[in-house]
Enzyme design. Structure first.
Site, PDB file in Angstrom:
ATOM      1  N   ARG A  51      -8.332  -3.230  -7.404  1.00  0.00           N
ATOM      2  CA  ARG A  51      -8.953  -4.489  -7.762  1.00  0.00           C
ATOM      3  C   ARG A  51     -10.494  -4.441  -7.750  1.00  0.00           C
ATOM      4  O   ARG A  51     -11.145  -5.024  -8.600  1.00  0.00           O
ATOM      5  CB  ARG A  51      -8.483  -5.553  -6.779  1.00  0.00           C
ATOM      6  CG  ARG A  51      -8.489  -6.934  -7.390  1.00  0.00           C
ATOM      7  CD  ARG A  51      -8.263  -7.939  -6.336  1.00  0.00           C
ATOM      8  NE  ARG A  51      -6.952  -7.719  -5.715  1.00  0.00           N
ATOM      9  CZ  ARG A  51      -6.097  -8.708  -5.486  1.00  0.00           C
ATOM     10  NH1 ARG A  51      -6.391  -9.924  -5.836  1.00  0.00           N
ATOM     11  NH2 ARG A  51      -4.961  -8.466  -4.891  1.00  0.00           N
ATOM     12  N   LYS A 148       8.288   3.503  -0.165  1.00  0.00           N
ATOM     13  CA  LYS A 148       8.916   2.539   0.704  1.00  0.00           C
ATOM     14  C   LYS A 148       7.849   1.563   1.230  1.00  0.00           C
ATOM     15  O   LYS A 148       6.688   1.950   1.236  1.00  0.00           O
ATOM     16  CB  LYS A 148       9.641   3.214   1.853  1.00  0.00           C
ATOM     17  CG  LYS A 148       8.731   3.866   2.887  1.00  0.00           C
ATOM     18  CD  LYS A 148       9.541   4.416   4.025  1.00  0.00           C
ATOM     19  CE  LYS A 148       9.732   3.398   5.111  1.00  0.00           C
ATOM     20  NZ  LYS A 148       8.867   3.589   6.266  1.00  0.00           N
ATOM     21  N   HIS A 178       9.224  10.317   2.083  1.00  0.00           N
ATOM     22  CA  HIS A 178       8.414  11.525   2.314  1.00  0.00           C
ATOM     23  C   HIS A 178       9.137  12.544   3.196  1.00  0.00           C
ATOM     24  O   HIS A 178       8.771  13.709   3.216  1.00  0.00           O
ATOM     25  CB  HIS A 178       7.018  11.175   2.833  1.00  0.00           C
ATOM     26  CG  HIS A 178       6.946  10.856   4.293  1.00  0.00           C
ATOM     27  ND1 HIS A 178       7.278   9.628   4.797  1.00  0.00           N
ATOM     28  CD2 HIS A 178       6.580  11.601   5.350  1.00  0.00           C
ATOM     29  CE1 HIS A 178       7.116   9.650   6.115  1.00  0.00           C
ATOM     30  NE2 HIS A 178       6.693  10.830   6.480  1.00  0.00           N
ATOM     31  N   LYS A 182       9.395  17.192   3.249  1.00  0.00           N
ATOM     32  CA  LYS A 182       9.060  18.083   4.363  1.00  0.00           C
ATOM     33  C   LYS A 182       9.791  19.407   4.182  1.00  0.00           C
ATOM     34  O   LYS A 182      10.983  19.442   3.879  1.00  0.00           O
ATOM     35  CB  LYS A 182       9.469  17.446   5.702  1.00  0.00           C
ATOM     36  CG  LYS A 182       8.578  16.278   6.109  1.00  0.00           C
ATOM     37  CD  LYS A 182       9.012  15.737   7.455  1.00  0.00           C
ATOM     38  CE  LYS A 182       8.352  14.406   7.764  1.00  0.00           C
ATOM     39  NZ  LYS A 182       7.036  14.512   8.359  1.00  0.00           N
ATOM     40  N   GLU A 216       8.668   9.584  18.109  1.00  0.00           N
ATOM     41  CA  GLU A 216       7.221   9.569  17.888  1.00  0.00           C
ATOM     42  C   GLU A 216       6.528   9.126  19.168  1.00  0.00           C
ATOM     43  O   GLU A 216       7.100   8.369  19.960  1.00  0.00           O
ATOM     44  CB  GLU A 216       6.870   8.572  16.785  1.00  0.00           C
ATOM     45  CG  GLU A 216       7.463   8.916  15.442  1.00  0.00           C
ATOM     46  CD  GLU A 216       7.053   7.888  14.392  1.00  0.00           C
ATOM     47  OE1 GLU A 216       6.086   8.145  13.688  1.00  0.00           O
ATOM     48  OE2 GLU A 216       7.689   6.825  14.324  1.00  0.00           O
ATOM     49  N   ASP A 235      12.474   0.497   9.096  1.00  0.00           N
ATOM     50  CA  ASP A 235      11.336   1.399   8.893  1.00  0.00           C
ATOM     51  C   ASP A 235      11.764   2.870   8.887  1.00  0.00           C
ATOM     52  O   ASP A 235      11.174   3.684   8.170  1.00  0.00           O
ATOM     53  CB  ASP A 235      10.307   1.157  10.012  1.00  0.00           C
ATOM     54  CG  ASP A 235       9.039   1.971   9.836  1.00  0.00           C
ATOM     55  OD1 ASP A 235       8.437   1.888   8.747  1.00  0.00           O
ATOM     56  OD2 ASP A 235       8.650   2.701  10.778  1.00  0.00           O
ATOM     57  N   HIS A 240      14.564   7.391   6.321  1.00  0.00           N
ATOM     58  CA  HIS A 240      14.383   8.783   6.757  1.00  0.00           C
ATOM     59  C   HIS A 240      15.621   9.345   7.483  1.00  0.00           C
ATOM     60  O   HIS A 240      16.082  10.441   7.176  1.00  0.00           O
ATOM     61  CB  HIS A 240      13.166   8.910   7.673  1.00  0.00           C
ATOM     62  CG  HIS A 240      11.899   8.365   7.089  1.00  0.00           C
ATOM     63  ND1 HIS A 240      11.594   8.485   5.761  1.00  0.00           N
ATOM     64  CD2 HIS A 240      10.862   7.702   7.639  1.00  0.00           C
ATOM     65  CE1 HIS A 240      10.409   7.928   5.531  1.00  0.00           C
ATOM     66  NE2 HIS A 240       9.955   7.439   6.651  1.00  0.00           N
ATOM     67  N   LYS A 331       9.329   4.665  18.764  1.00  0.00           N
ATOM     68  CA  LYS A 331       7.876   4.820  18.933  1.00  0.00           C
ATOM     69  C   LYS A 331       7.574   4.960  20.422  1.00  0.00           C
ATOM     70  O   LYS A 331       8.351   4.492  21.262  1.00  0.00           O
ATOM     71  CB  LYS A 331       7.155   3.566  18.425  1.00  0.00           C
ATOM     72  CG  LYS A 331       7.485   3.187  16.996  1.00  0.00           C
ATOM     73  CD  LYS A 331       6.618   3.924  16.024  1.00  0.00           C
ATOM     74  CE  LYS A 331       6.852   3.450  14.620  1.00  0.00           C
ATOM     75  NZ  LYS A 331       6.526   4.462  13.619  1.00  0.00           N
TER      76      LYS A 331
HETATM   77  C1  BG6 Z   1       6.848   6.150   7.954  1.00  0.00           C
HETATM   78  C2  BG6 Z   1       7.074   4.987   8.878  1.00  0.00           C
HETATM   79  O1  BG6 Z   1       7.682   6.030   6.828  1.00  0.00           O
HETATM   80  O2  BG6 Z   1       7.154   7.371   8.636  1.00  0.00           O
HETATM   81  C3  BG6 Z   1       6.221   5.142  10.132  1.00  0.00           C
HETATM   82  O3  BG6 Z   1       6.728   3.783   8.217  1.00  0.00           O
HETATM   83  C4  BG6 Z   1       6.454   6.493  10.779  1.00  0.00           C
HETATM   84  O4  BG6 Z   1       6.481   4.097  11.060  1.00  0.00           O
HETATM   85  C5  BG6 Z   1       6.341   7.613   9.760  1.00  0.00           C
HETATM   86  O5  BG6 Z   1       5.490   6.652  11.798  1.00  0.00           O
HETATM   87  C6  BG6 Z   1       6.762   8.936  10.358  1.00  0.00           C
HETATM   88  O6  BG6 Z   1       6.450   9.981   9.475  1.00  0.00           O
HETATM   89  P1  BG6 Z   1       6.115  11.442   9.986  1.00  0.00           P
HETATM   90  O7  BG6 Z   1       5.922  12.222   8.736  1.00  0.00           O
HETATM   91  O8  BG6 Z   1       4.881  11.338  10.825  1.00  0.00           O
HETATM   92  O9  BG6 Z   1       7.296  11.881  10.793  1.00  0.00           O
END
Ligand code: BG6
Length: 484
Positions: A51, A148, A178, A182, A216, A235, A240, A331
């Site tokens: 924008r 996402k 993503h 990996k 994490e 999430d 994932h 987390k």
């Molecule tokens: C994201 C989530 O898709 O993946 C995050 O929204 C998460 O909350 C992240 O921290 C984890 O990705 P990675 O590659 O660090 O394992």
């Protein structure tokens, strides 16, 4: 090991949301690394669209700063960096209005691949698709890339799919998860389908259970307003962990190709059984020495969103009937560690009568960090005194096995963007897959909402709430330790 970089065809890549967080952190530094690696053709172009009003020079300065912050060591080579920055252009665009679209149309070149990365809120996906079509910026061969969150339930995911399908065929749509980019996640398929050793054992005759952990250490501070409306289930699990589960459980596809792989993944999702409340534990982190509690991070004192979830799921098909899959993610846990462990059954009969311990083979696949695999095998404990058995790991850390080049594997985004340009959808989610994943997830979340379920508190730096351990103890099993 010599890495082989095959350059892709030339392209114009438009990044909507080209000044946003994802573009600065991942997409642009990733493209720069592919440029350095020689994979991005010298005449490929990247067009940032957002924008704010700015010219090419200001955009290049912004990208240079982003690369300095997120791009790693390579950015010290100024000549290469300048050559990359010259590939960048900018157009100010109004995603829901008229501004900028004719300029963008005029910038696009014929005879190169056109790709459009929607790094924007999903509420804008349909508008962008419609305008790309209306202004004839996209053609039948163009690709669009979306991120996402792809919906927050089945209805919203369907609406997004329909918004895109109004102007693009499924073969043009690249939905990024993503995790599929990996390296070690792809290795799951290589290990399963590239070796004769594992596949014969990969079923309910030999496997006792499978554990999938994505832990994490970070909290949700900084993105609390997004996360609080989402929670670990939306999430992480719906996407994932679901993808990991699919790759570990699917039938061998006939070939490594987009539809063959995605058909098999879809069958796994469709075979997932509904999960009873007693098979799920939700958690929320408490305050710790180095950070506030979840509610403070989420800026919502009464939040009942989960920052942790552990669950036992069943796949109802011939291969897996009776084998529990235990999934957990959270987390602010003990360590950053993603791992899949395939725990095999006990021996039917042991000839070592003096040995009372329980020995089990186990294959653990470490996705991150310290990528590798280890296979736990039982051997004789050295020394005299009869046949005492011990379990030892046959450890393969990829970085050791593959040498220094293993460090240079592309990050997930780099790999996936290059796949978009190549036109390879194998590592992207198909629309029906995403919808099936939501169809399984929705009733679980709906049940929490209707019951007003409150997550169990857990200490930061722990393995989650005690109830998650009980989830396995009650079946005589235990979680693997979370080690970084
Ligand atoms: C994201 C989530 O898709 O993946 C995050 O929204 C998460 O909350 C992240 O921290 C984890 O990705 P990675 O590659 O660090 O394992």
């Amino acid at each position: 090991m010599v890495s082989r970089v095959i350059p892709v065809d030339s392209f114009d890549l438009v990044i909507f949301g080209g000044t946003g967080d994802l573009a600065r952190r991942k997409i642009l530094p990733g493209l720069f690394r592919r440029f350095i690696a020689g994979q991005m053709p010298a005449d490929a172009r990247i067009i940032g669209a957002a924008r704010s009003d700015m010219d090419d020079a200001a955009y290049r300065a912004m990208v240079e700063a982003a690369i300095a912050e997120f791009g790693g060591q390579e950015s010290k080579d100024t000549k290469t960096l300048q050559a990359f920055l010259e590939r960048l252009h900018y157009v100010a665009i109004d995603a829901t209005g008229k501004g900028g679209w004719t300029q963008l149309a005029a910038m696009m070149r014929d005879s190169v691949i056109r790709a459009f990365y929607f790094s924007v809120a999903p509420s804008l996906f349909a508008d962008l698709a419609q305008r790309l079509h209306q202004h004839k910026i996209a053609d039948r061969e163009s690709r669009i890339v979306v991120e996402k969150p792809f919906g927050r339930d089945l209805d919203s995911a369907r609406a997004l799919n329909e918004g895109l399908a109004a102007h693009f065929d499924e073969r043009q749509i690249y939905r990024i998860d993503h995790y599929l980019g990996k390296e070690t996640v792809q290795n799951l398929m290589a290990v399963r389908f590239g070796n004769v050793l594992f596949e014969p054992l990969w079923n309910n005759h030999y496997v006792d259970h499978i554990q999938i952990t994505v832990a994490e250490t970070v909290g949700v501070g900084g993105r609390g307003s997004y996360y609080d409306k989402s929670g670990a289930m939306r999430d992480m699990v719906q996407n994932h962990l679901m993808q990991l589960l699919c790759l570990i459980a699917m039938e061998p596809p006939a070939l490594f190709g987009a539809d063959a792989v995605r058909d098999e993944k879809l069958k796994v999702i469709r075979a997932l059984q509904p999960v009873e409340p007693e098979n799920i534990v939700r958690g929320q982190y408490e305050a710790g020495e180095d950070g506030p509690d979840y509610a403070t991070d989420a800026e919502n004192p009464r939040s009942t969103t989960e920052s942790f979830v552990a669950m036992q799921v069943e796949i109802a098909n011939w291969r897996w009937a009776g084998v529990p899959f235990y999934l957990r993610t959270g987390k602010r846990m003990k360590a950053r560690s993603s791992e899949i462990a395939v725990v095999f059954q006990d021996l039917g009969h042991s000839i070592f009568k003096g040995d009372k311990a329980r020995h089990r083979n186990m294959l653990s696949i470490r996705l991150q960090p310290n990528e590798g695999m280890d296979l736990q095998v039982t051997i004789k404990e050295p020394g005299p005194g009869g046949m005492r058995l011990i379990d030892v790991p046959l450890d393969m850390t990829f970085a050791d096995a593959l040498g220094p080049d293993a460090e240079a594997v592309p990050d997930a985004y780099e790999r996936l963007i290059m796949d978009v340009i190549r036109g390879d959808q194998t590592l992207f989610m198909r629309g029906d897959e995403v919808e099936a994943a939501w169809a399984w997830t929705d009733p679980i979340i709906h049940d929490w909402e209707t019951r007003g379920d409150v997550p169990k508190p857990y200490e930061p730096g722990s393995a989650g709430p005690e109830e998650a351990a009980i989830l396995m103890h009650r079946d005589g099993r235990r979680w693997r330790d979370i080690k970084g």
